[in-house]
Structure formats: structure tokens, C-alpha cells
Design a protein around this motif. Sequence first.
Motif, PDB file in Angstrom:
ATOM      1  N   GLU A   1     -37.569   0.119 -54.568  1.00 17.48           N
ATOM      2  CA  GLU A   1     -36.721  -0.102 -53.392  1.00 17.48           C
ATOM      3  C   GLU A   1     -35.450   0.743 -53.466  1.00 17.48           C
ATOM      4  N   TRP A   2     -34.918   0.875 -54.657  1.00 18.03           N
ATOM      5  CA  TRP A   2     -33.714   1.694 -54.870  1.00 18.03           C
ATOM      6  C   TRP A   2     -34.004   3.166 -54.552  1.00 18.03           C
ATOM      7  N   ILE A   3     -35.135   3.658 -55.067  1.00 19.75           N
ATOM      8  CA  ILE A   3     -35.515   5.053 -54.817  1.00 19.75           C
ATOM      9  C   ILE A   3     -35.795   5.279 -53.332  1.00 19.75           C
ATOM     10  N   LEU A   4     -36.421   4.314 -52.680  1.00 18.99           N
ATOM     11  CA  LEU A   4     -36.711   4.459 -51.256  1.00 18.99           C
ATOM     12  C   LEU A   4     -35.441   4.427 -50.409  1.00 18.99           C
TER      13      LEU A   4
ATOM     14  N   GLY B   1     -24.229  15.337 -45.452  1.00 20.48           N
ATOM     15  CA  GLY B   1     -24.316  16.338 -46.507  1.00 20.48           C
ATOM     16  C   GLY B   1     -23.369  16.092 -47.671  1.00 20.48           C
ATOM     17  N   LYS B   2     -22.544  15.039 -47.589  1.00 17.09           N
ATOM     18  CA  LYS B   2     -21.578  14.743 -48.659  1.00 17.09           C
ATOM     19  C   LYS B   2     -22.288  14.107 -49.857  1.00 17.09           C
ATOM     20  N   PRO B   3     -21.771  14.319 -51.080  1.00 19.99           N
ATOM     21  CA  PRO B   3     -22.319  13.609 -52.240  1.00 19.99           C
ATOM     22  C   PRO B   3     -22.252  12.095 -52.035  1.00 19.99           C
ATOM     23  N   VAL B   4     -23.287  11.405 -52.499  1.00 19.58           N
ATOM     24  CA  VAL B   4     -23.408   9.962 -52.283  1.00 19.58           C
ATOM     25  C   VAL B   4     -23.669   9.265 -53.612  1.00 19.58           C
ATOM     26  N   LEU B   5     -22.882   8.235 -53.905  1.00 23.10           N
ATOM     27  CA  LEU B   5     -23.148   7.355 -55.039  1.00 23.10           C
ATOM     28  C   LEU B   5     -23.863   6.127 -54.491  1.00 23.10           C
ATOM     29  N   LEU B   6     -25.144   5.983 -54.832  1.00 21.68           N
ATOM     30  CA  LEU B   6     -25.974   4.904 -54.294  1.00 21.68           C
ATOM     31  C   LEU B   6     -26.152   3.820 -55.349  1.00 21.68           C
ATOM     32  N   LYS B   7     -25.549   2.668 -55.108  1.00 22.65           N
ATOM     33  CA  LYS B   7     -25.655   1.565 -56.059  1.00 22.65           C
ATOM     34  C   LYS B   7     -26.917   0.747 -55.788  1.00 22.65           C
ATOM     35  N   ARG B   8     -27.409   0.120 -56.840  1.00 26.37           N
ATOM     36  CA  ARG B   8     -28.637  -0.676 -56.738  1.00 26.37           C
ATOM     37  C   ARG B   8     -28.308  -2.074 -56.228  1.00 26.37           C
ATOM     38  N   GLY B   9     -29.043  -2.512 -55.217  1.00 26.65           N
ATOM     39  CA  GLY B   9     -28.800  -3.809 -54.608  1.00 26.65           C
ATOM     40  C   GLY B   9     -29.189  -4.969 -55.504  1.00 26.65           C
TER      41      GLY B   9
ATOM     42  N   PHE C   1     -42.351   7.302 -52.216  1.00 31.71           N
ATOM     43  CA  PHE C   1     -41.209   8.199 -52.022  1.00 31.71           C
ATOM     44  C   PHE C   1     -41.690   9.641 -52.143  1.00 31.71           C
ATOM     45  N   LYS C   2     -41.316  10.450 -51.169  1.00 33.45           N
ATOM     46  CA  LYS C   2     -41.829  11.816 -51.065  1.00 33.45           C
ATOM     47  C   LYS C   2     -40.840  12.862 -51.564  1.00 33.45           C
ATOM     48  N   LEU C   3     -39.550  12.621 -51.378  1.00 36.22           N
ATOM     49  CA  LEU C   3     -38.530  13.632 -51.656  1.00 36.22           C
ATOM     50  C   LEU C   3     -37.731  13.347 -52.922  1.00 36.22           C
ATOM     51  N   ALA C   4     -37.707  12.092 -53.352  1.00 35.09           N
ATOM     52  CA  ALA C   4     -36.876  11.705 -54.493  1.00 35.09           C
ATOM     53  C   ALA C   4     -37.608  11.824 -55.827  1.00 35.09           C
ATOM     54  N   GLY C   5     -38.860  12.246 -55.804  1.00 33.21           N
ATOM     55  CA  GLY C   5     -39.645  12.326 -57.034  1.00 33.21           C
ATOM     56  C   GLY C   5     -39.708  13.733 -57.604  1.00 33.21           C
TER      57      GLY C   5
ATOM     58  N   ALA D   1     -23.771  -2.075 -53.410  1.00 32.36           N
ATOM     59  CA  ALA D   1     -25.010  -2.811 -53.661  1.00 32.36           C
ATOM     60  C   ALA D   1     -25.461  -3.604 -52.433  1.00 32.36           C
ATOM     61  N   ARG D   2     -24.509  -4.180 -51.704  1.00 33.61           N
ATOM     62  CA  ARG D   2     -24.873  -4.999 -50.544  1.00 33.61           C
ATOM     63  C   ARG D   2     -25.415  -4.159 -49.389  1.00 33.61           C
ATOM     64  N   ASN D   3     -25.098  -2.883 -49.391  1.00 28.33           N
ATOM     65  CA  ASN D   3     -25.534  -2.005 -48.301  1.00 28.33           C
ATOM     66  C   ASN D   3     -26.689  -1.094 -48.697  1.00 28.33           C
ATOM     67  N   MET D   4     -27.269  -1.322 -49.867  1.00 27.26           N
ATOM     68  CA  MET D   4     -28.334  -0.434 -50.328  1.00 27.26           C
ATOM     69  C   MET D   4     -29.486  -0.357 -49.331  1.00 27.26           C
ATOM     70  N   GLN D   5     -29.738  -1.435 -48.608  1.00 26.44           N
ATOM     71  CA  GLN D   5     -30.820  -1.439 -47.627  1.00 26.44           C
ATOM     72  C   GLN D   5     -30.302  -1.548 -46.193  1.00 26.44           C
ATOM     73  N   ASN D   6     -29.088  -1.064 -45.987  1.00 29.18           N
ATOM     74  CA  ASN D   6     -28.558  -0.909 -44.630  1.00 29.18           C
ATOM     75  C   ASN D   6     -29.072   0.443 -44.133  1.00 29.18           C
ATOM     76  N   PHE D   7     -30.273   0.450 -43.596  1.00 26.46           N
ATOM     77  CA  PHE D   7     -30.985   1.705 -43.357  1.00 26.46           C
ATOM     78  C   PHE D   7     -30.305   2.585 -42.310  1.00 26.46           C
ATOM     79  N   HIS D   8     -29.683   1.980 -41.316  1.00 26.18           N
ATOM     80  CA  HIS D   8     -28.974   2.780 -40.312  1.00 26.18           C
ATOM     81  C   HIS D   8     -27.800   3.509 -40.960  1.00 26.18           C
ATOM     82  N   LEU D   9     -27.076   2.820 -41.828  1.00 25.82           N
ATOM     83  CA  LEU D   9     -25.958   3.445 -42.544  1.00 25.82           C
ATOM     84  C   LEU D   9     -26.460   4.570 -43.446  1.00 25.82           C
ATOM     85  N   LEU D  10     -27.566   4.337 -44.151  1.00 23.03           N
ATOM     86  CA  LEU D  10     -28.125   5.363 -45.036  1.00 23.03           C
ATOM     87  C   LEU D  10     -28.496   6.623 -44.255  1.00 23.03           C
ATOM     88  N   LYS D  11     -29.088   6.447 -43.085  1.00 23.46           N
ATOM     89  CA  LYS D  11     -29.468   7.604 -42.264  1.00 23.46           C
ATOM     90  C   LYS D  11     -28.239   8.406 -41.838  1.00 23.46           C
ATOM     91  N   GLU D  12     -27.207   7.700 -41.404  1.00 22.15           N
ATOM     92  CA  GLU D  12     -26.002   8.395 -40.943  1.00 22.15           C
ATOM     93  C   GLU D  12     -25.306   9.117 -42.095  1.00 22.15           C
TER      94      GLU D  12
END
Length: 236
Positions: free
Chosen positions: A218-221, A203-211, A71-75, A187-198
Motif C-alpha cells: 500500500e505504501w509503494i502504491l 515535480g518537487k521532491p516528496v517525503l512520503l511517510k507510511r500510514g 506497482f509499475k513505476l516504483a519497482g 502518515a494520515r494522508n498516505m492514502q489521500n489519493f487526490h492530494l498525491l496526484k496533485e
Amino acid sequence: MIIVMEHKAAEQDIQAVMDKLSQAGFQLHLSQGVSRTIIGVIGANTKERVTAMAVEAMPGVEKVVPILHPFKLAGRDFKPEPTQVQVGDLSIGGKGVHVMAGPCAVECEEQLMQVARLVKEAGATILRGGAYKPRTSPYSFQGLGEEGLKLLAQAREATGLKIVTEVTAVEHLPLVIEYADILQVGARNMQNFHLLKEIGKTGKPVLLKRGPCATFEEWILAAEYIMAEGNFNVIF
């Protein structure tokens, strides 16, 4: 890779470095902290190409640092200071504690308004409630959709609580953005990568739950997908 600028680097020096890297086709992310400015550089063969461009010798550059973990940006390498996510007049990540509470699903006006008043009295600052619900069974209640979002907005108006609600599909995103203060990735969408990109593009705040069964990396990525689109307002 990150470019660490000198403590008192001039704005024109920072811009010159960014212009040179941008012209070479790199994706850039700027982090301006209290003590220093850091430029995150993402692209193919980054180390070799940046070295060949002699970026480290440019005015205002303190050092060029390769990032070895995935991970490049989350660290902390890219952003040493603690992140604070601003949600209206609330600052999440600072010294204060903010409680998000509410029903799993928005079912009706009476239920939501009663719960909203109770959680506010108990000290919560953010109301959670699902207008769209991913269910194991296709026959289970899937949420009220836009009607649920309207009820959440009504509860916010009545109580002053901020709203967090889940986005389950890309096609729901424009509608949820219209009503929500915080977008939740379940949690079920944590690795829905297309959704994450969109979501990253909003720019809205995001609450990212762990799958379920997801490792910490994987959570950080998953957060990295959001941040790579320019949205650093991620709450874990």
C-alpha cells in the motif's frame, strides 16, 4: 509493461517506439539509465495491444516485459538503478546520509531558530517543521500556516538548511511549494489519493511517510500515484 531498448539504441528508434505507443493512447514514462533505456507503458489491456502492435519487432527494441506486480513505476523492473533525489546541492539516496530534524510544529521564531541552530550543529542537513498540522482533536493547535512557512524560510536563510514541511490539503499546495524544498506527505494522508496526484504534478521532491497499519504494498502504491503524474522524486 516495460519496453527494454537495446544498449546502443538510437534516439530516433526510442522516439519511434514512444510515438507509436503514444498515438495508441498509452501513458508513457521514460527511464534512461547508465546501461539501458526503459519505457514504462501504462494503459488498458496493455499486453494484448502492445503485442498486436508488434512493438518487439521495431528497430532498437530488445524485449517487451509484462509487469505482474501491481506497482509499475516504483519497482526495479522500470528503474533498475538506485534512485537519487536532488534537493538543491544535496543528493538523497546516494552514499551520504542526510538527517532531517526539527520540531513537530513551528510555534514561534525563537523556538524554530534555536532548534535550527542546534540540529545544524548536530550534523543535520534538512530542517523539518510543521506549518500545517493535522490533529486528532479539532481544538488542538493546527499550525501557524503561512506565518510558519515564512519562519521556516527565515531559518533556511540563517542556517543554510533545506526545508521539509507537510502538505495537509490540496488548497495549501501552491503556498507550501513557494517555501519548501521537500513536500512531506504525512502518515494520515498516505492514502489521500487526490492530494498525491496533485503533488505528483509539481515535480518537487516528496517525503512520503507510511500510514498507520499500511502494508508495504500500500505504501509503494501510494508512491505510484505520485510517479504516475511524472514525479519520480519520492523519498521513503
